[in-house]
Design a protein around this motif. Structure first.
Motif, PDB file in Angstrom:
ATOM      1  N   ALA A 117     -63.153 -18.699  20.886  1.00 56.88           N
ATOM      2  CA  ALA A 117     -61.926 -19.229  20.300  1.00 56.88           C
ATOM      3  C   ALA A 117     -60.811 -19.246  21.337  1.00 56.88           C
ATOM      4  CB  ALA A 117     -61.515 -18.399  19.082  1.00 56.88           C
ATOM      5  N   ASN A 118     -59.741 -19.915  20.962  1.00 58.21           N
ATOM      6  CA  ASN A 118     -58.528 -19.996  21.783  1.00 58.21           C
ATOM      7  C   ASN A 118     -57.421 -19.241  21.041  1.00 58.21           C
ATOM      8  OD1 ASN A 118     -56.058 -22.548  22.264  1.00 58.21           O
ATOM      9  ND2 ASN A 118     -56.512 -20.913  23.689  1.00 58.21           N
ATOM     10  N   PRO A 119     -57.364 -17.905  21.201  1.00 60.75           N
ATOM     11  CA  PRO A 119     -56.385 -17.115  20.445  1.00 60.75           C
ATOM     12  C   PRO A 119     -54.975 -17.298  21.005  1.00 60.75           C
ATOM     13  CG  PRO A 119     -57.643 -15.679  21.896  1.00 60.75           C
ATOM     14  CD  PRO A 119     -58.225 -17.052  22.036  1.00 60.75           C
ATOM     15  N   VAL A 120     -54.079 -17.810  20.173  1.00 54.19           N
ATOM     16  CA  VAL A 120     -52.711 -18.093  20.614  1.00 54.19           C
ATOM     17  C   VAL A 120     -51.718 -17.579  19.579  1.00 54.19           C
ATOM     18  CG1 VAL A 120     -53.411 -20.137  21.928  1.00 54.19           C
ATOM     19  CG2 VAL A 120     -52.719 -20.387  19.538  1.00 54.19           C
ATOM     20  N   HIS A 121     -50.460 -17.545  19.977  1.00 52.78           N
ATOM     21  CA  HIS A 121     -49.370 -17.206  19.065  1.00 52.78           C
ATOM     22  C   HIS A 121     -48.123 -17.945  19.516  1.00 52.78           C
ATOM     23  CE1 HIS A 121     -47.503 -13.891  21.728  1.00 52.78           C
ATOM     24  NE2 HIS A 121     -48.412 -14.508  22.441  1.00 52.78           N
ATOM     25  N   LYS A 122     -47.139 -17.967  18.652  1.00 55.44           N
ATOM     26  CA  LYS A 122     -45.878 -18.631  18.976  1.00 55.44           C
ATOM     27  C   LYS A 122     -44.838 -17.591  19.371  1.00 55.44           C
ATOM     28  CE  LYS A 122     -46.446 -22.697  16.001  1.00 55.44           C
ATOM     29  NZ  LYS A 122     -45.862 -23.483  14.877  1.00 55.44           N
ATOM     30  N   ILE A 123     -44.144 -17.854  20.478  1.00 60.09           N
ATOM     31  CA  ILE A 123     -43.110 -16.932  20.934  1.00 60.09           C
ATOM     32  C   ILE A 123     -41.848 -17.714  21.293  1.00 60.09           C
ATOM     33  CG2 ILE A 123     -44.775 -15.254  21.795  1.00 60.09           C
ATOM     34  CD1 ILE A 123     -44.094 -16.222  24.625  1.00 60.09           C
ATOM     35  N   ARG A 124     -40.732 -17.012  21.259  1.00 62.28           N
ATOM     36  CA  ARG A 124     -39.448 -17.562  21.703  1.00 62.28           C
ATOM     37  C   ARG A 124     -38.954 -16.652  22.813  1.00 62.28           C
ATOM     38  NH1 ARG A 124     -37.179 -17.773  17.152  1.00 62.28           N
ATOM     39  NH2 ARG A 124     -37.358 -20.007  16.706  1.00 62.28           N
ATOM     40  N   ARG A 125     -38.873 -17.162  24.032  1.00 57.54           N
ATOM     41  CA  ARG A 125     -38.531 -16.319  25.177  1.00 57.54           C
ATOM     42  C   ARG A 125     -37.060 -15.925  25.198  1.00 57.54           C
ATOM     43  NH1 ARG A 125     -42.555 -19.726  27.298  1.00 57.54           N
ATOM     44  NH2 ARG A 125     -44.295 -18.573  28.231  1.00 57.54           N
ATOM     45  N   LYS A 126     -36.203 -16.744  24.625  1.00 50.34           N
ATOM     46  CA  LYS A 126     -34.787 -16.395  24.580  1.00 50.34           C
ATOM     47  C   LYS A 126     -34.149 -17.005  23.341  1.00 50.34           C
ATOM     48  CE  LYS A 126     -33.614 -20.136  27.805  1.00 50.34           C
ATOM     49  NZ  LYS A 126     -32.989 -20.452  29.111  1.00 50.34           N
ATOM     50  N   GLU A 127     -33.030 -16.464  22.942  1.00 48.43           N
ATOM     51  CA  GLU A 127     -32.345 -16.894  21.732  1.00 48.43           C
ATOM     52  C   GLU A 127     -32.005 -18.381  21.795  1.00 48.43           C
ATOM     53  OE1 GLU A 127     -31.092 -16.259  17.944  1.00 48.43           O
ATOM     54  OE2 GLU A 127     -31.990 -14.779  19.298  1.00 48.43           O
ATOM     55  N   GLY A 128     -32.315 -19.072  20.700  1.00 48.77           N
ATOM     56  CA  GLY A 128     -32.009 -20.488  20.617  1.00 48.77           C
ATOM     57  C   GLY A 128     -33.071 -21.394  21.189  1.00 48.77           C
ATOM     58  N   GLU A 129     -34.048 -20.822  21.861  1.00 42.10           N
ATOM     59  CA  GLU A 129     -35.120 -21.629  22.442  1.00 42.10           C
ATOM     60  C   GLU A 129     -36.167 -21.955  21.382  1.00 42.10           C
ATOM     61  OE1 GLU A 129     -37.490 -21.216  26.578  1.00 42.10           O
ATOM     62  OE2 GLU A 129     -38.068 -19.747  25.061  1.00 42.10           O
ATOM     63  N   GLU A 130     -36.742 -23.120  21.474  1.00 44.34           N
ATOM     64  CA  GLU A 130     -37.797 -23.507  20.542  1.00 44.34           C
ATOM     65  C   GLU A 130     -39.049 -22.665  20.798  1.00 44.34           C
ATOM     66  OE1 GLU A 130     -40.329 -27.529  19.314  1.00 44.34           O
ATOM     67  OE2 GLU A 130     -38.520 -27.663  20.563  1.00 44.34           O
ATOM     68  N   GLN A 131     -39.744 -22.307  19.738  1.00 44.46           N
ATOM     69  CA  GLN A 131     -40.953 -21.506  19.886  1.00 44.46           C
ATOM     70  C   GLN A 131     -42.035 -22.292  20.635  1.00 44.46           C
ATOM     71  OE1 GLN A 131     -42.018 -20.244  15.878  1.00 44.46           O
ATOM     72  NE2 GLN A 131     -41.145 -18.237  16.266  1.00 44.46           N
ATOM     73  N   LYS A 132     -42.761 -21.580  21.484  1.00 38.00           N
ATOM     74  CA  LYS A 132     -43.831 -22.202  22.254  1.00 38.00           C
ATOM     75  C   LYS A 132     -45.161 -21.508  21.957  1.00 38.00           C
ATOM     76  CE  LYS A 132     -40.899 -23.689  26.101  1.00 38.00           C
ATOM     77  NZ  LYS A 132     -40.676 -23.635  27.578  1.00 38.00           N
TER      78      LYS A 132
END
Length: 261
Positions: A117-132
């Motif tokens: 599988a390709n285990p991934v998650h969504k994170i936001r590196r700094k405030e106001g940034e879109e989740q990646k």
């Protein structure tokens, strides 16, 4: 539905080309189905073509394919198999109907499983940034991805826990505040890879943007909780990057010995 197995002849140049590019392997797999056009895309809830490479030993690589129709892998035999030993009885690959296994799934049954599988998650590196979308890189987080309660509920199974007498540490943890799933569950990560390649754009005759896919291969024991949901997982795949060899879950009867198959 069919499940097929093809052994790759790793000594052949054509095989090395396919093994080095998930996109090339995906194109070769999809070319096994004359009824599927390159522009065809399955509906969200319909069975799809899934594939996975298992490296059993240095020179033993197996390609597994789960598909709605029976594949013709003649071109793969010619490019990456042993065409000189092909016979009518042995075309160079094995295919069998998948329905007998799918039909016998029952809540409470336990199976040995394997999944890349390709285990991934969504994170936001700094405030106001879109989740990646970002890959999980450590085994503990990759295990946590599969052990997520909501994910397992959707997939129709739960990973089995080890009995206490087989755990090396109390309660299966390495730290009071940070449980380690590797000792609590019948689950192991056998292989991790970072696949980097350029996504080709054949229509424009040039290379596209570079792509990196982090994969984890899981082995363990599962218990069926929702047979219908598990059938969907087996025929539609799990997670992202299914075009690049991820998402194919396979089951096998539990061995009598404690060893995971």
């Amino acid at each position: 539905m069919f499940i097929s197995r093809f052994r790759v002849n790793t000594a052949r140049p054509g095989a090395r080309k396919l093994l080095s590019s998930p996109q090339a392997m995906h194109a070769a797999v999809m070319s096994s189905f004359p009824q599927i056009l390159p522009s065809d895309s399955p509906a969200p809830d319909s069975p799809r073509v899934l594939w996975r490479l298992d490296q059993m030993a240095r020179a033993e690589v197996l390609l597994y394919i789960v598909s709605p129709g029976q594949p013709d892998l003649t071109h793969l035999v010619e490019q990456a198999g042993w065409p000189a030993v092909v016979t009518r009885e042995n075309p160079g690959w094995q295919s069998r109907a998948y329905a007998p296994l799918l039909d016998r799934l029952t809540a409470g049954d336990r199976w040995s499983f394997r999944l890349t599988a390709n285990p991934v998650h969504k994170i936001r590196r700094k405030e106001g940034e879109e989740q990646k979308i970002t890959a999980h890189l450590t085994p503990i987080h990759q295990m946590g991805w599969l052990l997520d309660d909501r994910r397992q509920e959707r997939l129709g199974f739960r990973v089995c826990e080890k009995p206490n007498d087989r755990r090396l540490l109390p309660e299966g943890t390495t730290h009071q505040k940070r449980p380690h799933p590797g000792d609590r569950y019948e689950l192991a990560i056998r292989d991790t890879r970072s696949l980097a390649f350029n996504r080709s754009r054949a229509a424009e005759g040039r290379r596209g943007k570079p792509v990196t896919v982090v994969t984890a291969t899981y082995e363990g024991h599962l218990e069926v909780t929702d047979p219908d949901a598990l059938r969907r997982s087996l025929t539609q795949g799990i997670g992202r990057a299914r075009a690049y060899g991820c998402g194919l879950l396979t089951l096998a009867p539990l061995a009598r010995s404690p060893r995971t198959t």
